[in-house]
Design an enzyme around this catalytic site. Structure first.
Site, PDB file in Angstrom:
ATOM      1  CE  LYS A  75      -3.799   1.938   2.692  1.00 41.41           C
ATOM      2  NZ  LYS A  75      -4.109   1.619   3.714  1.00 41.41           N
ATOM      3  CB  SER A 150      -7.980   3.589   2.729  1.00 44.29           C
ATOM      4  OG  SER A 150      -7.206   2.395   3.408  1.00 44.29           O
ATOM      5  CB  SER A 174      -8.111   0.704   5.619  1.00 48.13           C
ATOM      6  OG  SER A 174      -9.490   1.519   5.777  1.00 48.13           O
TER       7      SER A 174
HETATM    8  N1  GLN Z   1     -13.227   3.943   6.344  1.00 49.56           N
HETATM    9  C1  GLN Z   1     -12.523   4.075   7.914  1.00 49.56           C
HETATM   10  C2  GLN Z   1     -12.412   5.401   7.412  1.00 49.56           C
HETATM   11  O1  GLN Z   1     -12.664   6.324   6.917  1.00 49.56           O
HETATM   12  C3  GLN Z   1     -10.888   2.950   7.765  1.00 49.56           C
HETATM   13  C4  GLN Z   1     -10.317   3.641   7.155  1.00 49.56           C
HETATM   14  C5  GLN Z   1      -8.543   2.319   7.168  1.00 49.56           C
HETATM   15  O2  GLN Z   1      -9.279   2.345   8.158  1.00 49.56           O
HETATM   16  N2  GLN Z   1      -7.712   3.519   7.690  1.00 49.56           N
HETATM   17  O3  GLN Z   1     -11.865   6.150   8.245  1.00 49.56           O
END
Ligand code: GLN
Length: 485
Positions: A75, A150, A174
């Site tokens: 990532k 994400s 994410s």
């Molecule tokens: N979807 C969640 C957010 O927008 C999780 C994001 C993440 O785990 N980095 O905060």
């Protein structure tokens, strides 16, 4: 079946060279990435250089390390020395780290073949990669839908057969959510077991790094390599338990906790799939224990206050002076920093920084941040109690399956609500995995989440592995490095 073990066998028996294997994956990327957008940066040269080294070691009859020679993705919030690391933000475009994140250092020392850096929501804030400056990542299972986020690029790289595994990060879901959307295994380890050093911080008390794979065994192999104590991360504890050895233990007598609150508002298809999964466990001798989780509805407000507060503090360093985006024209230093930050960060990141700064401001601290921290403490206590009588907790991974492009931008609040099942494990620092457990009426994958007690990552992976074995819903038998999806 472990794809990692299978490919290493092919390498060791010289059925394929590491260069050939790497080239096959690079060809897949070449063919598919234009549509899928899993990678934002392909590191073909580095990959082939490492592959050459691996082939030389194989020729010299050296024993391969557990992840050696396996083509994989990272990532883009994981620092890679000399390789651009952008967090998919204009703010960090052109940033070439001068050091490696510990996770990448560990993998590099094993001669892992890095194919490239994957797309993500900007600074990991989002659920569909649509806040990325590089645009959405599509779901290789069906490109009418998003891959999630994400770590959507990481999941799509694996699902599209453009990497054997992807390393992602999980602050509120994410890793697990894109794994669930794409029909893959996504594992968020216990907080502190995998180093955060060199991983660009979103919310430091919640961030964890973990693998996205297509089998549980591969997730265990990767986790065992990554979960060691790192003096460079002040919250690092590491883990000495080999989950790889323990996943094959039986599950007879395992106590699985279920709370109705996690199932409220989920679609009929998801409910049916999970009921079938529960039945699989019961038939295998596991015991189901029902419990209540009345504070579940407080988890998201606590998460958004805490994560935004930490983000506002972590992202304060991006002033565009030492590094990062710099505006073209400005009157004075105040206007320069203001323009650097408002032009360099996207809308979602700005929204979260503003919310976090507000929650931490004097006069509001007690009403928001302190309250959220108290809630967090009390949720941790609730989990402690639950784990006195359960080994693991079973929930849906996400209340919905993958949605279509554009939805997250139209209705961000509704999308925030979809983190309800994944966020509790981050709030309490617990290990949690998402495993595929079926398909909805549109044939999109459904994920089941298994949450464990702190440092019982092996129990979570054991239960997931047994489910995979009993149902064959993941770890699809893999015969070779095929070129097509
Ligand atoms: N979807 C969640 C957010 O927008 C999780 C994001 C993440 O785990 N980095 O905060």
């Amino acid at each position: 079946m472990s794809k990692i073990k299978h490919l290493q066998k092919l390498l060791e028996t010289k059925e394929i060279t590491c260069i050939e294997l790497t080239e096959r994956y690079l060809q897949n990327i070449e063919r598919q990435n234009k549509v899928i957008n899993a990678y934002i940066n392909v590191t073909a040269e580095e990959a082939l250089e490492t592959a050459k080294k691996v082939d030389e070691r194989i020729a010299a009859r050296e024993k391969l390390m557990p992840l050696e020679g396996i083509p994989m993705s990272l990532k883009d919030n994981i620092s890679t020395k000399g390789i651009e690391t952008t967090c998919c933000s204009k703010m960090l475009q052109g940033y070439y780290p001068i050091y490696d994140a510990t996770v990448w250092e560990t993998l590099k020392n094993q001669n892992s073949v890095l194919l490239g850096k994957t797309n993500m929501d900007e600074f990991a804030m989002g659920s569909s990669c649509e806040t990325s400056i590089f645009g959405v990542t599509l779901n290789p299972h069906n490109t009418d839908y998003v891959a999630g986020g994400s770590s959507g690029g990481a999941a799509a790289s694996v699902k599209g057969n453009m990497a054997v595994y992807g390393i992602g990060s999980d602050t509120g879901g994410s890793i697990r959510q894109p794994a669930s959307f794409c029909g893959l295994v996504g594992f968020k380890p216990t907080y502190g077991t995998v180093s955060r050093y060199g991983v660009v911080a979103y919310a430091s008390s919640l961030d964890q790094v973990g693998p996205i794979t297509d089998s549980v065994e591969d997730a265990a192999i990767i986790y065992d390599c990554l979960s060691s104590y790192d003096p460079k991360d002040s919250t690092s504890v590491g883990s000495k338990i080999s989950t790889r050895d323990k996943i094959k233990d039986g599950i007879k007598g395992m106590k699985i906790g279920i709370a109705q609150e996690f199932f409220e508002g989920i679609s009929k298809d998801i409910k049916t799939s999970l009921e079938e999964a529960i039945k699989v466990y019961q038939d295998a001798g596991a015991q189901i224990i029902h419990f209540e989780m009345p504070k579940l509805n407080a988890v998201l407000p606590a998460y958004f206050i805490i994560s935004c507060a930490e983000a506002s503090s972590n992202l304060g360093r991006y002033d565009g002076i030492r590094y990062g985006y710099k505006t073209d024209s400005y009157k004075d230093i105040n206007e320069m920093i203001c323009k650097n930050r408002s032009e360099g960060f996207g809308k979602e990141v700005q929204r979260r920084i503003l919310l976090g700064t507000y929650a931490l401001s004097s006069g509001r601290y007690d009403a928001y941040y302190k309250k959220a921290q108290n809630l967090r403490y009390s949720i941790i206590q609730d989990f402690k109690k639950i784990f006195e009588s359960c080994d693991i907790i079973l929930t849906p991974s996400v209340p919905v399956t993958a949605y279509k492009k554009g939805k997250a931008l139209v209705d961000p609040i509704e999308i925030y609500m979809m983190d309800i099942c994944t966020v509790p494990a981050n709030i309490a620092g617990l290990p949690a995995v998402s495993v595929p457990c079926g398909f909805d009426k549109n044939n999109m994958p459904i994920g089941m989440q298994l949450i464990g007690n702190s440092f019982e990552d092996y129990k979570v992976l054991n239960a997931a592995y047994q489910f995979e074995k009993l149902t064959k819903k993941t770890g699809v038998s893999y015969t070779g490095p095929e070129v097509e999806i």
